[in-house]
Design a protein around this motif. Structure first.
Motif, short mmCIF file in Angstrom:
data_model
loop_
_atom_site.label_atom_id
_atom_site.label_comp_id
_atom_site.label_asym_id
_atom_site.label_seq_id
_atom_site.Cartn_x
_atom_site.Cartn_y
_atom_site.Cartn_z
N THR A 51 22.82 80.48 35.43
CA THR A 51 23.93 80.28 36.62
C THR A 51 25.13 80.86 35.93
O THR A 51 26.09 80.93 36.77
CB THR A 51 24.18 78.85 37.15
N GLU A 52 25.23 80.62 34.76
CA GLU A 52 26.55 81.15 34.00
C GLU A 52 26.53 82.63 33.66
O GLU A 52 27.63 83.27 33.07
CB GLU A 52 26.80 80.17 32.56
N GLY A 53 25.49 83.48 33.93
CA GLY A 53 25.24 84.67 33.57
C GLY A 53 24.91 85.25 32.15
O GLY A 53 25.03 86.34 31.70
N SER A 86 26.37 87.18 27.90
CA SER A 86 26.58 87.67 29.27
C SER A 86 26.08 89.09 29.49
O SER A 86 26.01 89.96 28.75
CB SER A 86 28.30 87.84 29.50
N THR A 146 23.33 91.21 39.24
CA THR A 146 23.08 89.81 39.12
C THR A 146 23.87 88.67 39.51
O THR A 146 23.52 87.51 40.21
CB THR A 146 22.48 89.58 37.65
N TYR A 147 25.19 89.05 39.29
CA TYR A 147 26.18 87.91 39.78
C TYR A 147 26.24 87.67 41.18
O TYR A 147 26.28 86.80 41.86
CB TYR A 147 27.44 88.48 39.02
N LEU A 164 23.36 85.88 42.47
CA LEU A 164 23.44 84.45 42.25
C LEU A 164 24.49 83.89 43.21
O LEU A 164 24.19 82.84 43.88
CB LEU A 164 24.29 84.25 40.99
N GLN A 165 25.47 84.66 43.75
CA GLN A 165 26.34 84.01 45.05
C GLN A 165 25.64 84.19 46.21
O GLN A 165 25.79 83.03 46.99
CB GLN A 165 27.63 84.82 44.87
#
Length: 607
Positions: free
Chosen positions: A21-23, A47, A57-58, A61-62
């Motif tokens: 979840t933090e990349g 990262s 990917t970010y 995630l969102q």
């Protein structure tokens, strides 16, 4: 269990990258290392944006929404990347990037597209309505046939494909082509009540015959006939232009064609051979018919320019206005009727070769000045042109006139005479090389036999004696004409006196030149009129010999007009039958009706 999952991930062909979840990267398989050019040790815990800035990917995630087949190029590879969320019971734990290398797939797809396009093109060709096509395989079964043939035979494709060719066309020769491997072109074929010309060719792969193709050459015989007429016309045109080109741009004789053991001829031949190796201008002197043009051909053939063009022009055969355009060419629009684009002159056509200027002594003073500039500057100015054109030409000129005397009489430019007179070859007349007669006759007979399709072996001793005693005012050209006439009317292997013209038989002994002036003898049985005719004939012959065959000089020496001289020469058969005469002069070869033999008023020209 964890090892099993890791093994599965490593066995996957596609690259797999996973982030938390933090990349930060928590997983990278070997396929991802290969396609993204990464090292697991370098990327784990870092990262993903540090080394994969295009990663989505970010965003996944969102949003929690997958994004698939996103294009990405890396290190020359075409990639498609799926960005997928990783969730457990509705909670997003991370995201994964699945990387697929589609470079090879795209290449294959491109090839498939090309193949499909080619197949469509071939189908259009096969179904061409202007010709029939049929193909059989190595078992003589039809594998392809187009609609043209199907309609002729009244079949459908389903009726024909897969069947033996003889079931479809019992008289087909395709099986023979399949067995022999020999192609056939233009073979007649009758099918469906119509006649065709067909070609049959074997189909080979890796040197092995795998089938045979039959194809009509024309939709119908009318088209074939029209095509044949066009081909015949083109062949005729090609033969004509080849002949014209050979006349203009190639030499036809070599020194091997010049026979004789006369010392003057041997000396001329030796000097010509030496001069041929240089680029110097050459002047050929001699009476008409002594072989000046043959020498020009031979010199070119023996020179370093033999591969270049050999261009001839007779300076006496054209008026000055036409001679200038023939020699130097003209530009477009130079005068009314000028060819579009202009026309190159003989000097341009002879570039890197040889130009032969025959009868140079008949060129006007104005043309002599223009010719002198071309020889000195090595460049020509087209009529109406705006700039000079450089040419590299070797000049050989010839004349039967006394140029030195013409220079003294201001009828020929002195500076041009010196330019032309670098190497001078004087060719002896035939009457001065009687010892060469047999060899010359043999050479001429061989050439004439090839041209006329005859088999004459030689001349009899009596004929040779007549030839030796004759004066030959027309030299070798006259001898060739006499032999050609005799060969046409003779059915025997040897030319006898009866095959010669009566004038030659009767004057052979009188033309020897051994008698002195005024020592004419005639038979006591001749009438006055016959004696006068004989005397006139001998006087004309002597005048021609003294003038070297020049009709104008002979006419002046006799004090009569040239047209009157031609009449008398024709009356006494003293004109060579193939002499190059204008139509007006040719018309004078026979006396007009009612004209008296000795009653003309000829002195003083046209009266």
């Amino acid at each position: 269990m964890k090892s099993l999952r890791q093994g599965v991930i490593e066995a996957v062909h596609n690259g797999v990258l996973a982030i938390d979840t933090e990349g930060k990267v928590v997983l990278c398989n070997k396929a991802a290392e290969r396609v993204l050019n990464l090292s697991v040790g370098e990327v784990l815990g870092r990262s993903i944006l540090d080394f994969f800035p295009e990663s989505r990917t970010y965003g996944v995630l969102q949003t929690g929404q997958p994004e698939v087949d996103c294009p990405y190029a890396c290190k020359g590879l075409n990639l498609l990347v799926d960005f997928l969320p990783i969730a457990d019971q509705g909670q997003i734990l991370g995201a994964a990037a699945i990387v697929k290398d589609v470079t090879e797939l795209e290449t294959v797809a491109g090839r498939l597209g090309s193949v499909q396009e080619l197949a469509a093109t071939l189908e259009a060709v096969v179904e061409n309505s202007y010709e029939g096509i049929v193909v059989i395989d190595d078992r003589e079964r039809v594998v392809l046939i187009n609609q043209f043939f199907l309609e002729l035979m009244g079949y459908t494709s389903e009726d024909v494909v897969g069947r033996h060719i003889h079931e479809v066309s019992p008289e087909s020769q395709l099986p023979q082509t399949l067995k022999t491997g020999i192609a056939q072109f233009g073979e007649p074929w009758h099918v469906g009540g119509r006649d065709f010309l067909i070609m049959r060719v074997p189909i080979k792969r890796d040197g092995k015959i795998i089938g045979a193709l039959g194809k009509t050459l024309f939709k119908n015989m009318e088209i074939a006939k029209m095509f044949a007429r066009k081909v015949v016309r083109l062949e005729e045109d090609l033969a004509f232009y080849k002949e014209e080109l050979s006349k203009i741009h190639s030499s036809q004789f070599s020194f091997a064609d010049i026979s004789g053991e006369n010392e003057h001829m041997l000396a001329a031949k030796a000097l010509a051979l030496r001069a041929a190796r240089t680029t110097s201008t050459i002047l050929l002197l001699g009476e008409s018919g002594t072989g000046k043009e043959v020498f020009a051909h031979a010199i070119h053939q023996a020179s370093l320019r033999r591969r270049g063009p050999f261009v001839r022009i007779n300076c006496a055969s054209l008026p000055e206005s036409l001679l200038e355009s023939e020699l130097f060419g003209y530009a477009e629009g130079a005068f009314t009727g000028a060819r579009k684009g202009g026309k190159p002159g003989k000097f341009e056509l002879a570039d890197k070769g040889t130009i032969f200027l025959d009868e140079i002594g008949d060129m006007s003073l104005g043309m002599q000045a223009k010719l002198l500039r071309v020889i000195q500057e090595r460049e020509v100015d087209r009529i109406g042109g705006t700039h000079p054109i450089k040419v590299d030409v070797r000049v050989i000129s010839a004349t039967n006139r006394d140029l030195h005397r013409m220079v003294m009489e201001h009828k020929f430019r002195l500076d041009l005479y010196y330019r032309l007179n670098v190497v001078t070859l004087e060719l002896p007349p035939l009457r001065e090389r009687v010892e060469d007669l047999e060899g010359i006759i043999k050479t001429l007979l061989e050439r004439l036999n090839r041209r006329l399709g005859t088999v004459v072996e030689g001349v009899s001793k009596e004929t040779l004696d007549i030839f030796r005693s004759y004066g030959w005012p027309g030299n070798i050209r006259e001898l060739e004409n006499v032999l050609e006439r005799a060969m046409i009317i003779s059915d025997e292997p040897y030319i006898s006196p009866e095959h010669l013209a009566p004038s030659l038989r009767s004057t052979g002994g009188e033309e020897s030149g051994e008698r002195g002036a005024g020592q004419t003898s005639f038979s006591e049985n001749l009438s006055l009129e016959e004696a006068l005719k004989a005397a006139e004939k001998e006087i004309l012959s002597r005048a021609l010999r003294r003038s070297g065959g020049n009709k104008l000089q002979a006419a002046k020496a006799l004090g009569i007009h040239r047209s009157a001289l031609y009449k008398k020469l024709a009356r006494h058969n003293l004109l060579p039958p193939r002499e190059n005469m204008s139509p007006a002069v040719a018309a004078l070869k026979q006396p007009e009706a009612g004209e008296a033999d000795h009653g003309e008023t000829e002195h003083g020209g046209t009266g």
